[in-house]
Every structure is written in C-alpha cells, then in structure tokens.
Design a protein around this motif. Structure first.
Motif, short mmCIF file in Angstrom:
data_model
loop_
_atom_site.label_atom_id
_atom_site.label_comp_id
_atom_site.label_asym_id
_atom_site.label_seq_id
_atom_site.Cartn_x
_atom_site.Cartn_y
_atom_site.Cartn_z
N ASP A 1 -7.36 6.28 -9.46
CA ASP A 1 -7.57 5.45 -8.27
C ASP A 1 -7.50 6.26 -6.99
O ASP A 1 -7.80 5.74 -5.91
CB ASP A 1 -6.55 4.30 -8.22
CG ASP A 1 -5.10 4.80 -8.22
OD1 ASP A 1 -4.83 5.83 -8.85
OD2 ASP A 1 -4.25 4.13 -7.61
N VAL A 2 -7.10 7.54 -7.08
CA VAL A 2 -7.02 8.40 -5.91
C VAL A 2 -7.61 9.77 -6.24
O VAL A 2 -7.79 10.12 -7.40
CB VAL A 2 -5.56 8.58 -5.42
CG1 VAL A 2 -5.01 7.28 -4.88
CG2 VAL A 2 -4.68 9.14 -6.53
N THR B 1 -1.47 4.82 0.57
CA THR B 1 -2.72 5.56 0.64
C THR B 1 -3.36 5.48 2.02
O THR B 1 -4.39 6.09 2.26
CB THR B 1 -3.73 5.05 -0.41
OG1 THR B 1 -3.94 3.65 -0.21
CG2 THR B 1 -3.21 5.30 -1.82
N ARG B 2 -2.72 4.74 2.92
CA ARG B 2 -3.19 4.63 4.32
C ARG B 2 -2.01 4.82 5.26
O ARG B 2 -0.90 4.37 4.98
CB ARG B 2 -3.81 3.24 4.57
CG ARG B 2 -5.09 2.95 3.83
CD ARG B 2 -5.37 1.45 3.80
NE ARG B 2 -5.06 0.79 5.06
CZ ARG B 2 -5.98 0.26 5.89
NH1 ARG B 2 -7.26 0.32 5.57
NH2 ARG B 2 -5.62 -0.33 7.00
N CYS C 1 -4.13 8.13 -12.69
CA CYS C 1 -4.30 8.40 -11.25
C CYS C 1 -5.77 8.50 -10.82
O CYS C 1 -6.07 9.15 -9.81
CB CYS C 1 -3.56 9.67 -10.85
SG CYS C 1 -1.76 9.54 -11.01
N THR D 1 -2.70 2.99 -5.22
CA THR D 1 -3.37 2.06 -4.32
C THR D 1 -2.61 0.75 -4.14
O THR D 1 -2.92 -0.01 -3.23
CB THR D 1 -4.80 1.77 -4.81
OG1 THR D 1 -4.76 1.45 -6.21
CG2 THR D 1 -5.70 2.98 -4.60
N THR E 1 -14.16 10.48 -8.47
CA THR E 1 -13.76 10.88 -7.13
C THR E 1 -13.61 12.39 -7.10
O THR E 1 -13.96 13.07 -8.06
CB THR E 1 -12.44 10.18 -6.74
OG1 THR E 1 -12.11 10.50 -5.39
CG2 THR E 1 -11.29 10.59 -7.65
#
Length: 302
Positions: free
Chosen positions: A156-157, A98-99, A154, A74, A192
């Motif tokens: 965060d994703v 991530t975008r 990881c 991120t 997530t």
C-alpha cells in the motif's frame, strides 16, 4: 502496586502477532484484546495469550488501556486517532501516518489529552545498544542500503515508507542538523515504486545516500557513517559492525537484552511513558513526523 495495563493490538497479521506476544510477556501489562476485520483471525492470536478477539472497534477500545496499531500504513492515522480520542495512549508501527497533516493531527490530539504516542522505529534501539548515540561528533556522510526480495506485504506504500524511512530516521537521530536538499530516482514494481535511491543533504553539509529496494535477489541491510575521526560500518543482518573512530562502541550489543529484542525494548519504553514513569518513548511523535516529512520529500522527487 498499580494494576497491569490492558494492552490491545489492532491488526492480526504477522506484526500484530509479534506485538500481542510483547503485551503477554512484559511486566506491568497483559494482552486483553486483538482487533481485526476477521474476528476469527483476531481470536486465533489473542486467545492463546489470554486475550479476546474483536472485530468491533468500540468494543475493543472499551476492553483496553493502551493500543498498538500494527495494520497497513494507509490506515495508521485513522486507527491511531480513534484510540487517542478514546483516551488511549498508542504505539503505532512506522510510518506514523502517510500524510503530514494526519501525522501532525495525531501529535496535537495526543498533546491535548496528555497521552503518549510511540512509534515503531526499532533500529534506534539497536543504535542505543551499540552506543552510537554517544559519539561526540557530528556525522559527515551516511550511506545506507536496505534491500529485500519481492513481498506481498506493505504494497500500500512505496519502498520509501516501507524500507527507506528506517534509515532516514536513523540519519535524523544521529545529526542535530536538518534536511536541506533532496534528490531521488526510482524504479516501479507491479504497484508502486519498489526501488529508490535518494540523496539528502543537511543544512550543515551532512550528506546521506539511501538505497532501498523490494526487488533485490537477497536481503541486505548495511550502513556506513563517516565522522571526522573515522567511520562505523554496520551490517544489520549479521548484527556486527566495524569501528575506526577512537570512540568505544559495544561489540556485544547483539547480546544485550535490547539488542536481542529491539521490539520488546521499544514497547517497554512506550509503556513506561504511557504510565508517566518516563518522560518520553524511544521514538516520539515529533521524531516520527520528522522521518515522515523527509520520506515524503523523497517521494515528491519521484
């Protein structure tokens, strides 16, 4: 002979340590600096390898010529952009961002400054060592499994950007077609989506099935690629394959320098490109963007 490049690593975690060792051992570069919020942790990695630890970004950038970003996904985009704006070529661990808008902005910034972005999709090095890119047929079907037990890293994703993106990148690297239709289902873990199955159909009919999980009891990483003339079945953990196509692949790929150290081969290729001695790194910004775009399409289905 030109002066060695001064290599710098952002992130003093496990992968940051791996990258610091690459800069310390490869020809034409030395480890100059490691940056982390915890200066003592940065120093613990950097100093035994001849570098310095930093917790100030500008001071770190002043001390290096090329940068590796090995931090949580991120924050890849912001740190990569800062390095590019300081006129430093960057090797960024996957995903590039991530975008999509951030990833495109990084590519455009690098292009405008004549800098190199390399991305850490190491499995491409393995495919190259095997000779898989030399098969003169387009694949018909691909089935990939990438499982691992629960881990704190990881988080965060999703497992898409952590695990599945490797196999999505490999599918893209094998085919000249492009994704047309995506379907996916997933299972949530503590934070997530940690287990996902995705089906991607390419515009030439190439059909891919991806199965990624961070909830598995054991590590499993396999891939089957079906061609008109046969199939190649790969076990990435055992580092073996079975080939029923008529095309010769390198059975001793795991014993080649690139097979033994895919990360080192990828970083070395990035450095060659950053010096202007090679036209591009092994995985370019455009290729990393394509993998990100296909991965985000999977996430959108969830």
């Amino acid at each position: 002979m030109s002066q060695p490049l001064r290599g710098g690593v952002i992130g003093a975690g496990v992968f940051g340590g791996y990258h610091a060792k690459q800069y310390a051992r490869l020809d034409g570069v030395s480890l100059a600096a490691v940056l982390d919020l915890d200066a003592a942790r940065a120093a613990a990695i950097a100093e035994p390898l001849g570098g310095r630890g930093y917790n100030d970004l500008q001071a770190f950038l002043d001390a290096v010529d090329v940068v590796t970003v090995a931090t949580p996904a991120t924050v890849h985009a912001g740190q990569t952009l800062a390095a590019l704006q300081a006129n430093r070529s960057v090797y960024v661990e996957k995903p590039i961002a991530t975008r999509m808008d951030d990833a495109v902005a990084l590519r455009d910034e690098a292009l405008s400054r004549g800098l190199t972005i390399g991305c850490g999709h190491q499995e491409r090095v393995v495919f190259r060592a095997m000779g898989l890119f030399d098969i003169p047929e387009q694949p018909l079907r691909l089935e990939a499994v990438r499982h691992g037990p629960p881990s704190e890293r990881c988080q965060d994703v999703t497992a898409v950007l952590d695990l599945m993106i490797h196999d999505i990148d490999l599918a893209l690297s094998l085919s000249t077609a492009r994704p047309l239709e995506t379907r996916a289902t997933g299972e949530r873990g503590p934070n997530t989506f940690d287990a996902i199955r995705a089906d991607i159909v390419f515009d030439d009919g190439f059909a891919c099935v991806f199965d990624a999980s961070r909830l598995a009891p054991a590590r499993k990483r396999t891939m089957k690629v079906v061609y008109p003339s046969g199939a190649v079945e790969i076990d990435f953990v055992a580092r073996t394959f079975r080939n029923t196509t008529p095309f010769v692949l390198n059975e001793a790929f795991a014993d080649t320098p690139a097979g033994k150290d895919p990360l080192g081969a990828n970083v070395a290729a990035f450095l060659m490109a950053a010096r202007g001695l090679a036209p591009a790194p092994i995985v370019t910004a455009d290729e990393a963007i394509a993998a990100l775009q296909a991965s985000l399409a999977v996430e959108a289905c969830l």
